[in-house]
Design a protein around this motif. Structure first.
Motif, PDB file in Angstrom:
ATOM      1  N   GLN A 152      35.674  28.553 -46.083  1.00 42.15           N
ATOM      2  CA  GLN A 152      36.213  28.187 -44.772  1.00 42.15           C
ATOM      3  C   GLN A 152      37.556  28.865 -44.499  1.00 42.15           C
ATOM      4  O   GLN A 152      37.974  29.014 -43.344  1.00 42.15           O
ATOM      5  N   LEU A 153      38.261  29.303 -45.586  1.00 39.24           N
ATOM      6  CA  LEU A 153      39.503  30.034 -45.398  1.00 39.24           C
ATOM      7  C   LEU A 153      39.263  31.339 -44.635  1.00 39.24           C
ATOM      8  O   LEU A 153      40.074  31.762 -43.810  1.00 39.24           O
ATOM      9  N   LEU A 154      38.125  31.981 -44.945  1.00 38.41           N
ATOM     10  CA  LEU A 154      37.789  33.233 -44.242  1.00 38.41           C
ATOM     11  C   LEU A 154      37.537  32.982 -42.758  1.00 38.41           C
ATOM     12  O   LEU A 154      37.983  33.742 -41.892  1.00 38.41           O
ATOM     13  N   PHE A 155      36.795  31.909 -42.450  1.00 37.23           N
ATOM     14  CA  PHE A 155      36.529  31.575 -41.041  1.00 37.23           C
ATOM     15  C   PHE A 155      37.829  31.275 -40.314  1.00 37.23           C
ATOM     16  O   PHE A 155      38.036  31.676 -39.167  1.00 37.23           O
ATOM     17  N   SER A 156      38.700  30.550 -41.004  1.00 39.79           N
ATOM     18  CA  SER A 156      39.995  30.228 -40.403  1.00 39.79           C
ATOM     19  C   SER A 156      40.828  31.493 -40.247  1.00 39.79           C
ATOM     20  O   SER A 156      41.527  31.688 -39.250  1.00 39.79           O
ATOM     21  N   ALA A 157      40.738  32.387 -41.263  1.00 36.81           N
ATOM     22  CA  ALA A 157      41.549  33.603 -41.244  1.00 36.81           C
ATOM     23  C   ALA A 157      41.192  34.523 -40.086  1.00 36.81           C
ATOM     24  O   ALA A 157      42.067  35.062 -39.408  1.00 36.81           O
ATOM     25  N   ILE A 158      39.900  34.698 -39.839  1.00 38.15           N
ATOM     26  CA  ILE A 158      39.516  35.672 -38.803  1.00 38.15           C
ATOM     27  C   ILE A 158      39.822  35.172 -37.400  1.00 38.15           C
ATOM     28  O   ILE A 158      39.828  35.950 -36.454  1.00 38.15           O
ATOM     29  N   THR A 159      40.077  33.871 -37.244  1.00 38.95           N
ATOM     30  CA  THR A 159      40.345  33.336 -35.903  1.00 38.95           C
ATOM     31  C   THR A 159      41.744  32.758 -35.790  1.00 38.95           C
ATOM     32  O   THR A 159      42.015  31.968 -34.887  1.00 38.95           O
ATOM     33  N   SER A 160      42.626  33.120 -36.704  1.00 42.26           N
ATOM     34  CA  SER A 160      43.998  32.613 -36.667  1.00 42.26           C
ATOM     35  C   SER A 160      44.948  33.713 -36.221  1.00 42.26           C
ATOM     36  O   SER A 160      44.715  34.895 -36.449  1.00 42.26           O
ATOM     37  N   TRP A 161      46.060  33.271 -35.653  1.00 41.26           N
ATOM     38  CA  TRP A 161      47.085  34.237 -35.252  1.00 41.26           C
ATOM     39  C   TRP A 161      47.818  34.721 -36.485  1.00 41.26           C
ATOM     40  O   TRP A 161      48.009  33.985 -37.459  1.00 41.26           O
ATOM     41  N   MET A 165      40.008  29.885 -31.519  1.00 38.03           N
ATOM     42  CA  MET A 165      40.002  30.888 -30.453  1.00 38.03           C
ATOM     43  C   MET A 165      40.323  30.267 -29.101  1.00 38.03           C
ATOM     44  O   MET A 165      40.930  30.888 -28.238  1.00 38.03           O
ATOM     45  N   GLN A 166      39.908  29.027 -28.942  1.00 37.49           N
ATOM     46  CA  GLN A 166      40.046  28.367 -27.652  1.00 37.49           C
ATOM     47  C   GLN A 166      41.453  27.831 -27.418  1.00 37.49           C
ATOM     48  O   GLN A 166      41.981  27.893 -26.304  1.00 37.49           O
ATOM     49  N   GLN A 167      42.068  27.322 -28.472  1.00 42.62           N
ATOM     50  CA  GLN A 167      43.307  26.561 -28.305  1.00 42.62           C
ATOM     51  C   GLN A 167      44.563  27.357 -28.607  1.00 42.62           C
ATOM     52  O   GLN A 167      45.665  26.932 -28.245  1.00 42.62           O
ATOM     53  N   SER A 168      44.439  28.476 -29.270  1.00 43.20           N
ATOM     54  CA  SER A 168      45.638  29.230 -29.630  1.00 43.20           C
ATOM     55  C   SER A 168      46.204  29.949 -28.407  1.00 43.20           C
ATOM     56  O   SER A 168      45.513  30.721 -27.753  1.00 43.20           O
ATOM     57  N   ASP A 169      47.470  29.670 -28.130  1.00 43.57           N
ATOM     58  CA  ASP A 169      48.135  30.346 -27.015  1.00 43.57           C
ATOM     59  C   ASP A 169      48.678  31.705 -27.423  1.00 43.57           C
ATOM     60  O   ASP A 169      49.093  32.495 -26.576  1.00 43.57           O
ATOM     61  N   ASP A 170      48.710  31.953 -28.736  1.00 51.06           N
ATOM     62  CA  ASP A 170      49.287  33.200 -29.232  1.00 51.06           C
ATOM     63  C   ASP A 170      48.282  34.344 -29.263  1.00 51.06           C
ATOM     64  O   ASP A 170      48.668  35.510 -29.361  1.00 51.06           O
ATOM     65  N   VAL A 195      24.935  28.406 -48.868  1.00 47.51           N
ATOM     66  CA  VAL A 195      26.050  28.909 -48.067  1.00 47.51           C
ATOM     67  C   VAL A 195      25.915  28.438 -46.620  1.00 47.51           C
ATOM     68  O   VAL A 195      26.890  27.978 -46.007  1.00 47.51           O
ATOM     69  N   VAL A 196      24.710  28.548 -46.052  1.00 47.46           N
ATOM     70  CA  VAL A 196      24.480  28.081 -44.676  1.00 47.46           C
ATOM     71  C   VAL A 196      24.761  26.583 -44.579  1.00 47.46           C
ATOM     72  O   VAL A 196      25.390  26.106 -43.617  1.00 47.46           O
ATOM     73  N   LYS A 197      24.308  25.842 -45.573  1.00 47.20           N
ATOM     74  CA  LYS A 197      24.546  24.389 -45.595  1.00 47.20           C
ATOM     75  C   LYS A 197      26.043  24.091 -45.616  1.00 47.20           C
ATOM     76  O   LYS A 197      26.524  23.194 -44.905  1.00 47.20           O
ATOM     77  N   TYR A 198      26.775  24.846 -46.427  1.00 42.18           N
ATOM     78  CA  TYR A 198      28.223  24.646 -46.521  1.00 42.18           C
ATOM     79  C   TYR A 198      28.891  24.915 -45.166  1.00 42.18           C
ATOM     80  O   TYR A 198      29.722  24.130 -44.690  1.00 42.18           O
ATOM     81  N   ILE A 199      28.532  26.031 -44.538  1.00 45.58           N
ATOM     82  CA  ILE A 199      29.138  26.387 -43.237  1.00 45.58           C
ATOM     83  C   ILE A 199      28.856  25.309 -42.207  1.00 45.58           C
ATOM     84  O   ILE A 199      29.733  24.950 -41.404  1.00 45.58           O
ATOM     85  N   HIS A 200      27.643  24.760 -42.255  1.00 44.74           N
ATOM     86  CA  HIS A 200      27.268  23.699 -41.322  1.00 44.74           C
ATOM     87  C   HIS A 200      28.058  22.420 -41.599  1.00 44.74           C
ATOM     88  O   HIS A 200      28.634  21.823 -40.671  1.00 44.74           O
ATOM     89  N   GLU A 201      28.084  22.009 -42.860  1.00 44.00           N
ATOM     90  CA  GLU A 201      28.732  20.735 -43.204  1.00 44.00           C
ATOM     91  C   GLU A 201      30.244  20.796 -43.028  1.00 44.00           C
ATOM     92  O   GLU A 201      30.866  19.796 -42.662  1.00 44.00           O
ATOM     93  N   LYS A 202      30.841  21.938 -43.295  1.00 42.06           N
ATOM     94  CA  LYS A 202      32.295  22.071 -43.153  1.00 42.06           C
ATOM     95  C   LYS A 202      32.709  22.395 -41.710  1.00 42.06           C
ATOM     96  O   LYS A 202      33.889  22.550 -41.426  1.00 42.06           O
ATOM     97  N   GLU A 203      31.720  22.502 -40.824  1.00 41.58           N
ATOM     98  CA  GLU A 203      31.969  22.758 -39.403  1.00 41.58           C
ATOM     99  C   GLU A 203      32.841  24.000 -39.210  1.00 41.58           C
ATOM    100  O   GLU A 203      33.801  24.015 -38.436  1.00 41.58           O
ATOM    101  N   CYS A 204      32.492  25.033 -39.960  1.00 41.98           N
ATOM    102  CA  CYS A 204      33.272  26.269 -39.893  1.00 41.98           C
ATOM    103  C   CYS A 204      33.261  26.881 -38.491  1.00 41.98           C
ATOM    104  O   CYS A 204      34.273  27.418 -38.027  1.00 41.98           O
ATOM    105  N   LEU A 205      32.092  26.818 -37.824  1.00 42.68           N
ATOM    106  CA  LEU A 205      32.007  27.399 -36.480  1.00 42.68           C
ATOM    107  C   LEU A 205      32.861  26.613 -35.502  1.00 42.68           C
ATOM    108  O   LEU A 205      33.444  27.179 -34.569  1.00 42.68           O
ATOM    109  N   SER A 206      32.943  25.295 -35.714  1.00 45.82           N
ATOM    110  CA  SER A 206      33.827  24.475 -34.879  1.00 45.82           C
ATOM    111  C   SER A 206      35.274  24.930 -35.034  1.00 45.82           C
ATOM    112  O   SER A 206      36.022  25.048 -34.056  1.00 45.82           O
ATOM    113  N   THR A 207      35.657  25.215 -36.290  1.00 45.31           N
ATOM    114  CA  THR A 207      37.013  25.702 -36.552  1.00 45.31           C
ATOM    115  C   THR A 207      37.280  26.996 -35.806  1.00 45.31           C
ATOM    116  O   THR A 207      38.323  27.174 -35.169  1.00 45.31           O
ATOM    117  N   CYS A 208      36.318  27.906 -35.875  1.00 47.52           N
ATOM    118  CA  CYS A 208      36.477  29.189 -35.189  1.00 47.52           C
ATOM    119  C   CYS A 208      36.641  29.013 -33.682  1.00 47.52           C
ATOM    120  O   CYS A 208      37.552  29.582 -33.062  1.00 47.52           O
TER     121      CYS A 208
END
Length: 914
Positions: free
Chosen positions: A214-223, A268-273, A251-264
């Protein structure tokens, strides 16, 4: 500098001979044996020192060797990998523990970066070794995974987002690499290692197990600061590698359960930067995950939908549309392409259903196409809805054009896609929008044409929307493009005549015709009523639109009695008749009326048209000519219309038209004809005689009606009153001789008349004689009927029975067949009326030429019989007695020959007595 080169680069093959490699490999094995089986107990520090001694040796031996030879040459490779991996993880953890993220990231980078001395570059040497080992196959990668190398490196990657800015290099030692270059080199090797590791499944599963994915998902969509953007791009590369190679069930199960796409989506939606351009780049990486996961599972696509990913994409499109950055257009284009690809992602195939159910009209040969397969067929309706909704909300032509291009590509990628998406009502909804987007209007109607011409389908819903668009007339330019497309449809297949009626397009076209008629009647008032404050360009647009409408109506009325009836019901016929008087649209209006005349209830239309011609002022020659030409075309085409022509008084109207032209050919013209162009007068006269001839062709009833009710004598009188003939009714005694030039010797060849030699009066007379000759022989739109070996007494009923010669050769009267003998009698009646005060010899020339034509017409026995029945022999004695009695008269020879031929056929005592 040599030290730096040696540490940085792999040694070239020529620098290490096979003998050196063998010695190095022996040394490596000895050192590793000492590490694994020390003579005495070694502390951890001593073990690490021993391992650090081995790293340069390992790099020299295997730096340029094929990866698959490592295991063959170094049997302890897996143990070595375990030791090196443990050392790497330990060193990184030492520098990260009990420190802030910035301090930890700085410490790790300083350790891993290349430095001047080999002792100071231990981290770089360790990293280079890991890079080599990562290339040697799955077993080695599994060893590294067991020692947590992937998760440790991903944590480092995440920490590197907090690295401070690298200062510009100032001064420094001669051999020292600039810090920015060292950082770039580190970033390049670091991402190489992670990409190599994640090309296998085990590292992805280890990342999931350690909760680091999930760090990678967070990383690619973080400022991150601009100077650390390469690290974010590295994270994207790693994630795309995992999507291609590491998407196991776990891996797919993990991405689903950790709501990685929600994080992304939230990042992307909320960052003003984040700028919209950055977000597009982030979504590109995310879309790879959606694509690759859709091959095995619908889970991540469902997650993206649940977490409002599609709504976010629509908002992003609209944000980018308003962005001012120079790159925003390219970013917008990329995003539209990504969403277009997203429409084909999905596990389950969607089949078009219910297309033909209740479809009132289908083109011949239509069959619902089946989906072509994954990658071409639409499987993600929600992604398509993003494009559709964005178009409906778009404010610029650029975005609208991009979306229409994308949807066109979707339709063209698979013939089934249009039918899969038909329940979305895409094109019907777009119809209302395109009026406000001028630059996409052509594209929209090209899409409609694709549906009809390429998919062989009648899009009734879309046509209803187009009818509403035309009814509003909010954009004349758009309406013009729409009518061009509709016109193509009307010509494509007969069924569109019924389709346009049922979807309301026929009624809308009639309404547009009414609007144009109002504009012609009172331009200022019409524009005010329509709320049109634009300049005359609008009037031109309305004219262009009206002409297209009339052209389409002509096609719709052709052969369709139902359409003709509805057209009349909506007032279309009355409207078309009313605008005939306006030159700018007359031809198109007459084309429409022609189809009405040809329809079963066309009697009134023909009568109205003739009435309009009759009520026009005498000098409105062009109007009358145009109306007659329209009627002429109808008369040539239809037996029924020729019958109707007689019943509605067509012959009377035509004759009265001739009477109304009295004195128009006087020299000089009189009675208001002074300013009228003589060419127009003859154009109308030519059309009059053409029309009379066409109305009688193959119609014995019409010929009889004209002969008995109108009478050729009255026709001759009407021609005489045109003003170029005198009032003499009989041939006078000869007081002049023919000229030497004989200008009328080739009278029937109109183009060879020597116009400069003879007076206008005689030229006019010669043309009228030619017209009457063509009436007599029915040869206006073709050359005269020519007799064959046994000529029939009456004209044949079908053109196929006649020997017609439509060539450029001059008319020959000697073997022409007389169809209407009354016209020949009229020629004889007018022969005496030829005269000229200024050129009497040329007047005699013309009389002589006409007399020769008449005598040559009775050359055949068939023509002699016809003219005897018509009474030509009696008329000769009545009108030409002076010439027949005087052997010296110039007209005596041709008239005598003519009389002799007729006398041989039928001459009764009563004729001689008279």
């Amino acid at each position: 500098m040599n030290m730096v080169k040696r540490i940085m680069g792999r040694p070239r093959q020529e620098e290490c001979s096979p003998q050196d490699n063998a010695l190095g490999l022996m040394h490596l094995r000895r050192l590793f044996t000492e590490l694994c089986h020390p003579p005495r107990h070694m502390t951890q520090k001593e073990q690490e020192e021993k391992l650090y001694m081995m790293l340069p040796v390992f790099n020299r031996v295997f730096g340029n060797a094929p990866p698959n030879t490592m295991t063959e040459k170094f049997s302890d490779l897996l143990q070595f990998t375990t030791q090196v991996s443990r050392l790497m993880v330990t060193e990184i953890r030492r520098r990260a523990s009990n420190k802030s993220t910035e301090a930890a990231s700085r410490a790790i980078v300083q350790f891993l970066e290349i430095n001047q001395s080999e002792e100071a570059s231990r981290g770089w040497m360790l990293l280079t070794t890991i890079n080599l080992l990562a290339s040697s196959g799955q077993k080695t990668v599994d060893c590294m995974t067991t020692m947590s190398v992937p998760s440790t490196l991903v944590k480092c990657l995440y920490l590197f987002f907090d690295l401070p800015h690298v200062p510009e290099a100032v001064g420094g030692a001669q051999n020292e690499l600039p810090l920015a270059e060292r950082r770039g080199l580190l970033q390049k090797v670091f991402v190489q290692i992670l990409v190599k590791l994640c090309s296998f499944v085990s590292p992805a599963e280890e990342l999931a197990q350690k909760d680091d994915l999930q760090l990678l998902f967070s990383a690619i969509t973080s400022w991150c600061p601009p100077y650390n953007l390469p690290w974010r791009k590295s994270a994207g590369e790693v994630l795309m590698t995992i999507s291609r190679h590491g998407l196991s069930v776990n891996v797919v199960k993990y991405i689903h359960e950790k709501e990685c796409l929600s994080t992304c989506v939230q990042n992307m939606q909320q960052s003003d930067d984040l700028s919209p351009l950055e977000i597009v780049e982030m979504f590109a990486g995310l879309s790879c995950f959606l694509k690759d996961s859709s091959d095995v599972s619908q889970t991540l696509l469902d997650d993206f939908r649940i977490w409002q990913g599609y709504n976010f994409l629509c908002d992003l499109l609209l944000r980018l549309e308003q962005a001012k950055e120079a790159e925003s257009k390219d970013a917008l284009r990329d995003l539209v392409n990504l969403i277009t690809s997203l429409t084909t992602y999905g596990v389950n195939e969607i089949k078009p259903a219910g297309v033909t159910t209740g479809a009132p009209f289908l083109l011949p040969g239509f069959a619902v196409p089946q989906p072509a397969g994954k990658g071409h067929s639409v499987r993600n309706i929600q992604a398509f809805a993003v494009l559709q909704n964005a178009f409906l909300k778009a404010k610029t032509n650029f975005l609208a054009q991009l979306i229409l291009d994308a949807i066109t590509n979707i339709y063209m990628a698979d013939s089934a896609n249009y039918f899969i998406l038909e329940p979305q009502h895409t094109l019907p909804q777009f119809a209302e929008k395109i009026a406000k987007l001028p630059e996409v209007q052509n594209k929209y109607f090209e899409m409609l044409e694709f549906v009809v011409f390429s998919l062989n389908y009648i899009p009734c819903k879309e046509l209803i929307s187009v009818s509403i668009l035309l009814k509003s007339s909010s954009s004349y330019h758009c309406s013009i493009i729409a009518m061009r497309t509709l016109l193509k449809f009307t010509r494509h297949d007969y069924i569109f005549k019924d389709v346009f009626r049922e979807v309301g397009l026929l009624e809308v076209m009639v309404n547009l015709l009414h609007k144009y008629a109002a504009l012609l009647k009172d331009p200022a008032q019409a524009l005010n009523e329509q709320g049109d404050s634009r300049n005359n360009g609008s009037v031109e647009d309305q004219k262009h639109l009206a002409l297209l409408v009339m052209e389409a109506l002509t096609v719709l009325l052709q052969g369709s009695n139902t359409n003709a009836g509805i057209f009349r019901e909506f007032g279309g016929a009355r409207c078309a008749h009313n605008i005939v008087k306006y030159p700018q649209c007359r031809q198109h209006a007459l084309m429409t009326i022609q189809q009405l005349v040809l329809s079963p209830n066309g009697d009134d239309d023909m009568g109205t048209l003739l009435g309009l011609m009759h009520s026009a002022p005498p000098t409105e020659l062009q109007l009358k000519t145009d109306i007659l030409r329209a009627l002429l075309s109808v008369l040539r085409e239809s037996h029924r219309s020729r019958t109707v022509f007689r019943k509605v008084g067509g012959f009377v109207y035509i004759t009265s038209l001739l009477v109304a032209m009295e004195r128009s050919l006087s020299c000089p013209p009189k009675n208001g004809w002074e300013k009228v162009n003589q060419n127009q007068v003859f154009e109308l006269l030519h059309t009059v005689f053409c029309t009379l001839t066409a109305a009688m062709r193959y119609e014995p009833a019409n010929s009889h009606f004209f002969k008995t009710e109108i009478q050729y004598e009255k026709l001759a009188d009407a021609v005489r009153f045109l003003g170029c003939f005198s009032d003499l009714r009989k041939i006078s005694a000869m007081n002049v001789f023919p000229s030497n030039t004989q200008p009328f010797q080739r009278l029937l060849e109109e183009d060879v008349l020597p116009l400069d030699l003879v007076s206008p009066t005689l030229r006019h007379c010669s043309k009228l004689f030619i017209y009457l000759y063509k009436v007599a022989t029915d040869s206006f739109d073709r050359h005269a009927y020519h007799s064959v070996s046994t000529p029939p007494v009456y004209p044949a009923k079908n053109a196929a029975d006649l020997k017609l010669h439509v060539t450029s050769s001059p008319l020959q009267s000697s073997d022409a067949v007389i169809i209407h003998p009354g016209a020949m009698l009229a020629m004889l009646d007018l022969l005496a009326s030829v005269g000229s005060v200024t050129q009497p010899e040329h007047a005699l020339d013309l009389q002589l030429a006409v007399a020769n034509i008449l005598q040559s017409l009775v050359h055949t026995e068939r023509n002699q019989q016809v003219m005897c029945e018509a009474g030509l022999h009696a008329r000769l004695l009545q009108k030409c007695s002076a010439a027949l009695a005087d052997e010296d008269h110039s007209l005596h020879p041709p008239l005598q020959r003519m009389f002799e031929r007729l006398a041989s056929q039928a001459l009764e005592p009563m004729v001689l007595r008279s």
